[in-house]
Design an enzyme around this catalytic site. Sequence first.
Site, PDB file in Angstrom:
ATOM      1  CG  ASP A 157      -1.784   1.134   1.427  1.00 38.05           C
ATOM      2  OD1 ASP A 157      -2.818   1.138   0.751  1.00 38.05           O
ATOM      3  OD2 ASP A 157      -1.479   2.050   2.211  1.00 38.05           O
ATOM      4  CD  GLU A 205       2.829 -22.497  -7.677  1.00 36.73           C
ATOM      5  OE1 GLU A 205       2.636 -22.639  -8.882  1.00 36.73           O
ATOM      6  OE2 GLU A 205       1.921 -22.376  -6.839  1.00 36.73           O
TER       7      GLU A 205
HETATM    8  C1  GLC Z   1      -3.971   3.379  -0.239  1.00 40.30           C
HETATM    9  C2  GLC Z   1      -5.279   2.652  -0.101  1.00 40.30           C
HETATM   10  C3  GLC Z   1      -6.324   3.606   0.369  1.00 40.30           C
HETATM   11  C4  GLC Z   1      -5.914   4.138   1.716  1.00 40.30           C
HETATM   12  C5  GLC Z   1      -4.537   4.771   1.649  1.00 40.30           C
HETATM   13  C6  GLC Z   1      -3.978   4.994   3.001  1.00 40.30           C
HETATM   14  O1  GLC Z   1      -3.989   4.324  -1.246  1.00 40.30           O
HETATM   15  O2  GLC Z   1      -5.611   2.036  -1.309  1.00 40.30           O
HETATM   16  O3  GLC Z   1      -7.575   3.007   0.459  1.00 40.30           O
HETATM   17  O4  GLC Z   1      -6.842   5.071   2.168  1.00 40.30           O
HETATM   18  O5  GLC Z   1      -3.606   3.933   0.990  1.00 40.30           O
HETATM   19  O6  GLC Z   1      -3.587   3.791   3.582  1.00 40.30           O
END
Ligand code: GLC
Length: 618
Positions: free
Chosen positions: A224, A285
């Site tokens: 993320d 894998e």
């Molecule tokens: C990313 C996620 C989003 C979230 C942000 C902060 O962009 O996809 O949903 O609000 O990170 O973690």
Amino acid sequence: MRILFLSIFLYWNLLTACDAKDKEWWQTTVFYQIYPRSFADSNGDGIGDLKGITSRLSHLKEAGVGATWLSPIFKSPMVDFGYDISDYESIQPEYGTMEDFDELIAKAKELGIKIILDFVPNHSSDKHEWFIKSEAGDPEYKDYYVWSDGKPNPNGGRNIEPNNWVSVFYGSAWEWSDKRKQYYLHQFTKQQPDLNYRNPKVLERMSDVLTFWLKKGVSGYRIDAINHLFEVPDLVDEPVNIFDKDPKSYGHLWHYNTVDLMEVYDVIYGWRDLLDDFKKTNGGETRIMMTEAYANMTFTMRYYESDDGTRKGSHIPFNFLMISDLNGDSTARDFAHTVSKWMNYMPVGFTANWVLGNHDNSRVASRYGVERIDALNAMLLTLPGAGVTYNGEEIGMVDNKNISWKDTQDPAACNTNPDVYMKFSRDPERTPFQWDATKNAGFSTADKTWLPVHPNYVDLNVKAQKEADKSHFKFYQQLMELRKHETFQDGTIKVLALTRNVFAYLRELRDKDTFAVVINLGGNVEHVSLEPFRRLRNKLKVVAAAPSSQYHEGLIIPISSVTLEPYDCVIFTDGAKNQKRLFGDWCREVILIISLIVTFISSIYSLYFCTCHNINTK
Ligand code: GLC
């Protein structure tokens, strides 16, 4: 004799070198993003959960996807719906238990579906033990987050923020802690303090989290907001973008000091090593990473590998071009340019990927228009490399734009006001999944679901689309079957804008079947010729056509006169280029011939050598 063995060895190696074209699982699969809160609710509380996902995994199997990435399922106060994690190694109680997770993994394994988890490294929740200790000044955790005294206040009193940085979710990126008498940085909500990756301990602890879930059997991570991981250490102001006048808005600044710093890539290459080492030690894998960074092409491509090519990084740096560069107004030329852009920038030997949507962006049918959903899904599933489908796109779900201010949940919207919240809200694309026409679209038996179900569920749902003769879902399934063809798995691509509205591309692979994907983006009937491709035979066979098309599978039509209905999508083949050769392809044949000659010469030589040797010993 030795030479005979050597030639057999040589033959085998050369042969397998040709086979090395065989792709790994992640290079050709379609990843299906599940938003757990909205997918399936097993206990009737109006919120999706792990048992719900497990009970619906067969839908993924039927759709033909090979892997699913789950938005965060970890313990969280849910300010940003799981992207604010208070314990990286436990399950959010509303979603279930660790046993539920183990069951999910087991069921997925049984169905042959890989599980990818969402790893949120940039920030934790302010309720995480690390933050609580850091705020309290615990020596061990003191530097786990980005703290600053701020600047002296010219008017006297408490210091002001250290600089002009703003949060992605509106307003200052700094929050004052009364306890610690310092500011802490939060690039997202104030309940999501940024972790300090300049502290090696933080990197170590977060790397341990990766290993923890790998041991539980996950096949990798979606990482993320990775480009937010580092900020410049001297915390200098960011330059102002004069076109956005609102100083609280994220668009008001050029983010040179808070995103895309070079240090980010070192962390990614390190995590790639961690994943590769895990495979070396534990077998199985390849474990992969998919990275989320809304960045320009140069910064995005650097996730694949280091500039000097010595270090590998992300297997799948998300390709958001279909979200950022294209929409319902785009022409065929825009499409051709956008597809080529990724293919041209991507370093040689790496895997392309295509992301149509996710939980942060308006749904495909809403961005491109409901009538284009089949064409867009067809592109996703027939372009080279991996595809990423957000749950619901396979049936053409649309945004639910009628969510009142009172019902709004998304912090990106709640941080604003009742007049503008809809512009920022991500709730419309997060509403419950539409399974059937029963209460709450079959998502939940609760009286109220966490977000309102889209009222169109009565007609638009999985069950109805499975029962219909033709539907978005059936077309999606058909495309999934088609994409198993080696030309789609491994072939090259040539794109053309045939007219303003007709976008087309060829997929070719040596002497295998060639395919032409032809899409009408516009609302009028189009008559086109595929002759400009110059590589097709005179007659084409339809192998798949969108539900609204006048063509049907098996139909043979002349290359010079293709008629497309409004928003049509048709896939043709002109068959294999050459007669099938005896041993598959030319590469194998040449190798076989060389090795036969080597074998022959070496046998003669060994015979001669043995005879001489025998004569001499006598
Ligand atoms: C990313 C996620 C989003 C979230 C942000 C902060 O962009 O996809 O949903 O609000 O990170 O973690």
